[in-house]
Design a protein around this motif. Sequence first.
Motif, PDB file in Angstrom:
ATOM      1  N   MET A   1       9.354  -2.596  -8.560  1.00 51.75           N
ATOM      2  CA  MET A   1      10.141  -3.689  -8.024  1.00 51.75           C
ATOM      3  C   MET A   1      11.234  -3.103  -7.142  1.00 51.75           C
ATOM      4  O   MET A   1      11.881  -2.138  -7.513  1.00 51.75           O
ATOM      5  N   VAL A   2      11.387  -3.689  -5.957  1.00 50.21           N
ATOM      6  CA  VAL A   2      12.435  -3.285  -5.033  1.00 50.21           C
ATOM      7  C   VAL A   2      13.320  -4.510  -4.795  1.00 50.21           C
ATOM      8  O   VAL A   2      12.849  -5.524  -4.280  1.00 50.21           O
ATOM      9  N   ALA A   3      14.577  -4.397  -5.186  1.00 49.70           N
ATOM     10  CA  ALA A   3      15.529  -5.493  -4.990  1.00 49.70           C
ATOM     11  C   ALA A   3      16.359  -5.181  -3.754  1.00 49.70           C
ATOM     12  O   ALA A   3      16.913  -4.088  -3.624  1.00 49.70           O
ATOM     13  N   MET A   4      16.441  -6.139  -2.843  1.00 52.91           N
ATOM     14  CA  MET A   4      17.203  -5.992  -1.605  1.00 52.91           C
ATOM     15  C   MET A   4      18.217  -7.129  -1.535  1.00 52.91           C
ATOM     16  O   MET A   4      18.157  -8.065  -2.326  1.00 52.91           O
ATOM     17  N   GLU A   5      19.117  -7.065  -0.584  1.00 54.20           N
ATOM     18  CA  GLU A   5      20.111  -8.131  -0.434  1.00 54.20           C
ATOM     19  C   GLU A   5      19.453  -9.470  -0.107  1.00 54.20           C
ATOM     20  O   GLU A   5      19.892 -10.511  -0.564  1.00 54.20           O
ATOM     21  N   GLU A   6      18.406  -9.451   0.691  1.00 55.83           N
ATOM     22  CA  GLU A   6      17.786 -10.688   1.164  1.00 55.83           C
ATOM     23  C   GLU A   6      16.406 -10.958   0.569  1.00 55.83           C
ATOM     24  O   GLU A   6      15.628 -11.718   1.130  1.00 55.83           O
ATOM     25  N   GLY A   7      16.079 -10.324  -0.547  1.00 57.28           N
ATOM     26  CA  GLY A   7      14.797 -10.592  -1.178  1.00 57.28           C
ATOM     27  C   GLY A   7      14.376  -9.468  -2.098  1.00 57.28           C
ATOM     28  O   GLY A   7      15.097  -8.487  -2.289  1.00 57.28           O
ATOM     29  N   SER A   8      13.204  -9.624  -2.663  1.00 58.71           N
ATOM     30  CA  SER A   8      12.630  -8.624  -3.564  1.00 58.71           C
ATOM     31  C   SER A   8      11.160  -8.448  -3.237  1.00 58.71           C
ATOM     32  O   SER A   8      10.494  -9.373  -2.764  1.00 58.71           O
ATOM     33  N   VAL A   9      10.666  -7.258  -3.515  1.00 63.51           N
ATOM     34  CA  VAL A   9       9.246  -6.960  -3.395  1.00 63.51           C
ATOM     35  C   VAL A   9       8.778  -6.436  -4.746  1.00 63.51           C
ATOM     36  O   VAL A   9       9.401  -5.536  -5.318  1.00 63.51           O
ATOM     37  N   PHE A  10       7.714  -7.020  -5.235  1.00 64.01           N
ATOM     38  CA  PHE A  10       7.120  -6.621  -6.498  1.00 64.01           C
ATOM     39  C   PHE A  10       5.719  -6.093  -6.221  1.00 64.01           C
ATOM     40  O   PHE A  10       4.982  -6.692  -5.433  1.00 64.01           O
ATOM     41  N   VAL A  11       5.341  -5.011  -6.872  1.00 59.68           N
ATOM     42  CA  VAL A  11       3.996  -4.460  -6.735  1.00 59.68           C
ATOM     43  C   VAL A  11       3.467  -4.207  -8.138  1.00 59.68           C
ATOM     44  O   VAL A  11       4.139  -3.579  -8.963  1.00 59.68           O
TER      45      VAL A  11
ATOM     46  N   LEU B   1      -1.362  -5.958  -6.362  1.00 62.98           N
ATOM     47  CA  LEU B   1      -0.829  -7.283  -6.064  1.00 62.98           C
ATOM     48  C   LEU B   1       0.602  -7.092  -5.606  1.00 62.98           C
ATOM     49  O   LEU B   1       1.400  -6.450  -6.290  1.00 62.98           O
ATOM     50  N   GLY B   2       0.935  -7.639  -4.436  1.00 66.87           N
ATOM     51  CA  GLY B   2       2.292  -7.551  -3.918  1.00 66.87           C
ATOM     52  C   GLY B   2       2.871  -8.927  -3.690  1.00 66.87           C
ATOM     53  O   GLY B   2       2.190  -9.824  -3.198  1.00 66.87           O
ATOM     54  N   VAL B   3       4.134  -9.109  -4.065  1.00 64.31           N
ATOM     55  CA  VAL B   3       4.822 -10.379  -3.896  1.00 64.31           C
ATOM     56  C   VAL B   3       6.157 -10.127  -3.200  1.00 64.31           C
ATOM     57  O   VAL B   3       6.910  -9.233  -3.591  1.00 64.31           O
ATOM     58  N   HIS B   4       6.426 -10.924  -2.171  1.00 64.07           N
ATOM     59  CA  HIS B   4       7.729 -10.932  -1.503  1.00 64.07           C
ATOM     60  C   HIS B   4       8.413 -12.211  -1.951  1.00 64.07           C
ATOM     61  O   HIS B   4       7.867 -13.304  -1.775  1.00 64.07           O
ATOM     62  N   ALA B   5       9.608 -12.069  -2.533  1.00 69.13           N
ATOM     63  CA  ALA B   5      10.306 -13.227  -3.096  1.00 69.13           C
ATOM     64  C   ALA B   5      11.724 -13.322  -2.552  1.00 69.13           C
ATOM     65  O   ALA B   5      12.265 -12.359  -2.003  1.00 69.13           O
ATOM     66  N   THR B   6      12.310 -14.487  -2.723  1.00 66.33           N
ATOM     67  CA  THR B   6      13.674 -14.748  -2.272  1.00 66.33           C
ATOM     68  C   THR B   6      14.657 -13.964  -3.144  1.00 66.33           C
ATOM     69  O   THR B   6      14.333 -13.578  -4.271  1.00 66.33           O
TER      70      THR B   6
ATOM     71  N   SER C   1       0.826  -1.198   0.000  1.00 69.09           N
ATOM     72  CA  SER C   1       0.000   0.000   0.000  1.00 69.09           C
ATOM     73  C   SER C   1       0.868   1.259   0.000  1.00 69.09           C
ATOM     74  O   SER C   1       0.614   2.211  -0.750  1.00 69.09           O
ATOM     75  N   GLY C   2       1.917   1.256   0.823  1.00 66.14           N
ATOM     76  CA  GLY C   2       2.808   2.405   0.885  1.00 66.14           C
ATOM     77  C   GLY C   2       3.583   2.621  -0.402  1.00 66.14           C
ATOM     78  O   GLY C   2       3.695   3.752  -0.896  1.00 66.14           O
ATOM     79  N   ILE C   3       4.130   1.542  -0.959  1.00 67.18           N
ATOM     80  CA  ILE C   3       4.866   1.647  -2.218  1.00 67.18           C
ATOM     81  C   ILE C   3       3.927   2.126  -3.324  1.00 67.18           C
ATOM     82  O   ILE C   3       4.291   2.980  -4.133  1.00 67.18           O
ATOM     83  N   GLY C   4       2.727   1.577  -3.340  1.00 67.91           N
ATOM     84  CA  GLY C   4       1.749   1.992  -4.341  1.00 67.91           C
ATOM     85  C   GLY C   4       1.453   3.477  -4.252  1.00 67.91           C
ATOM     86  O   GLY C   4       1.450   4.200  -5.255  1.00 67.91           O
ATOM     87  N   SER C   5       1.213   3.957  -3.055  1.00 65.31           N
ATOM     88  CA  SER C   5       0.914   5.371  -2.849  1.00 65.31           C
ATOM     89  C   SER C   5       2.094   6.249  -3.263  1.00 65.31           C
ATOM     90  O   SER C   5       1.928   7.268  -3.936  1.00 65.31           O
ATOM     91  N   LEU C   6       3.285   5.853  -2.853  1.00 63.37           N
ATOM     92  CA  LEU C   6       4.489   6.618  -3.182  1.00 63.37           C
ATOM     93  C   LEU C   6       4.712   6.690  -4.690  1.00 63.37           C
ATOM     94  O   LEU C   6       4.989   7.767  -5.244  1.00 63.37           O
TER      95      LEU C   6
END
Length: 163
Positions: free
Chosen positions: A100-110, A119-124, A78-83
Amino acid sequence: MTATGTFGLSTEARNLQWLLGNLVEEVPGVRSVAVVSSDGLMLLSSDPAVQEAGTVAAEASRPQGPRGSSADLATIVSGIGSLTIGAARLMDGGGVKQTMVAMEEGSVFVMSISDGSLLGVHATPDCDMSVVAYHMALFVGRAGHVLTPEVRSELRKSMESTQ
């Protein structure tokens, strides 16, 4: 992982839950998934903590996020979407389709579904980002026309009753 229980839900709501379950089960590296309404309320979740008693748990080998992660994911989505919507307005960029936000320990897709739903996905960290994005697009394509105001209301009530 599957979405919340289907007892007493319409065919459309059950189909959306089935689509969410397929997304989680079929795509390697997906930890958790959340669908949020335009006002930030969770409509669907892959988190076993918000599932109705008696539903089948995921395979033990499936990568898991922390318990309660779908609720956190819904807040983040919700926050990423609003931003990103605000940024697109400031830049005259039109509608936001995917973030898409790529991090050292995973990714978040919106990804936008329809009329503000996301639709939000938290992935490895080792997920194939193109595969995740492709399957998210399939979900959005299939869910967009089904996610009517009536179904959103039904799903919202279903989520409230399981928490």
